[in-house]
Design an enzyme around this catalytic site. Structure first.
Site, short mmCIF file in Angstrom:
data_model
loop_
_atom_site.label_atom_id
_atom_site.label_comp_id
_atom_site.label_asym_id
_atom_site.label_seq_id
_atom_site.Cartn_x
_atom_site.Cartn_y
_atom_site.Cartn_z
N TYR A 29 -2.33 1.25 0.10
CA TYR A 29 -2.13 2.60 0.35
C TYR A 29 -1.63 3.27 -1.19
CZ TYR A 29 1.12 6.37 1.58
OH TYR A 29 2.04 7.54 1.68
N SER A 89 2.34 9.93 -3.35
CA SER A 89 3.29 9.07 -2.76
C SER A 89 4.07 8.67 -4.24
CB SER A 89 2.95 7.98 -2.05
OG SER A 89 4.13 7.08 -1.88
#
Length: 250
Positions: A154, A140
């Site tokens: 995350y 990401s």
């Protein structure tokens, strides 16, 4: 020449979108996810659109690490070989640290890193035996820096995944192995996970995002931000901003 591509988390979101793109290119697909009913629907649709493409589906909970190895090997035996494995399955949960939601942060860490490690272990066992293959990990853009609030855990898991892949690339280069490893850093792509999030900058629809991801994978490069614009320059800038500036932005 058709290749065989295994995609985890293929029942929805980025996994489903990439499956559609690869099927359109004539590639055979090994698709796995927890929600098998959606996998069967996807297979029926793609087989109708692309009759020459072989598609196999299997149930897989990536948090069942023994099952990961079993499913990957079963696909390899069915197809004869696996040319590419895309470690895509993950979750977007997370809460600010110290707010009593260790359960959510632990689940995020276990699914996005430990279970990704299990998938990479299983993939590399197959690739080492074949002496070829292309491992792709979906990280990401948040992995490039520590992120605050709900994204802290995350982002850390995605940074860990990226570091894992980089270390593996170094090892394979040292061994002069033909096995390739690609890390993708997607920006904001509209999927079920973030469909309720409002005012997200530079977000693109799933089809546009997944098409960009497949192009990045096909490039064979070690790391790619997707879509390339504007996330490549944004990633470059994020890596260099002082923490005081990050605190004001996020």
């Amino acid at each position: 020449m058709s290749r065989t591509i295994l995609i985890t988390g293929a029942s929805s979101g980025l996994g489903e979108g990439m499956a559609r793109e690869f099927a359109a290119r004539g590639d055979h697909l090994a698709l796995c996810a927890r929600r098998t009913e959606r996998l069967h629907q996807l297979r029926a649709e793609l087989e109708g659109d692309y009759p020459g493409v072989k598609i196999s589906v299997r149930a897989l909970d990536v948090n069942d690490h023994a099952q990961v190895a079993e499913v990957f090997q079963a696909f390899r035996e069915e197809f004869g070989q696996l040319d590419r494995i895309i470690v895509n399955a993950g979750i977007g949960k997370g809460q600010p640290l110290g707010t009593g939601r260790f359960d959510a942060n632990r689940q995020t860490a276990e699914t996005n890193f430990v279970s990704a490690l299990a998938q990479i272990e299983a993939a590399m066992e197959i690739f080492r035996a074949q002496n070829h293959g292309h491992l792709v990990a979906v990280s990401s853009v948040t992995a490039v820096r520590g992120m605050p609030g709900n994204v802290t855990t995350y982002a850390a898991t995605k940074a860990g995944l990226a570091a894992l892949c980089e270390g593996l690339r170094v090892e394979l280069k040292k061994r002069r192995s033909p096995i390739r490893v690609t890390t993708l850093y997607p920006g904001y792509i509209r999927t079920e996970i973030n469909e309720k999030v409002k005012n997200t900058p530079f977000i693109v629809d799933a089809k546009t995002g997944c098409r960009a991801m497949v192009r990045a994978i096909e490039s064979g490069k070690a790391e790619r931000f997707v879509p390339g614009w504007p996330w490549t320059p944004i990633g470059f800038i994020l890596r260099r901003l002082p923490e005081s500036v990050l605190a004001r932005i996020f």
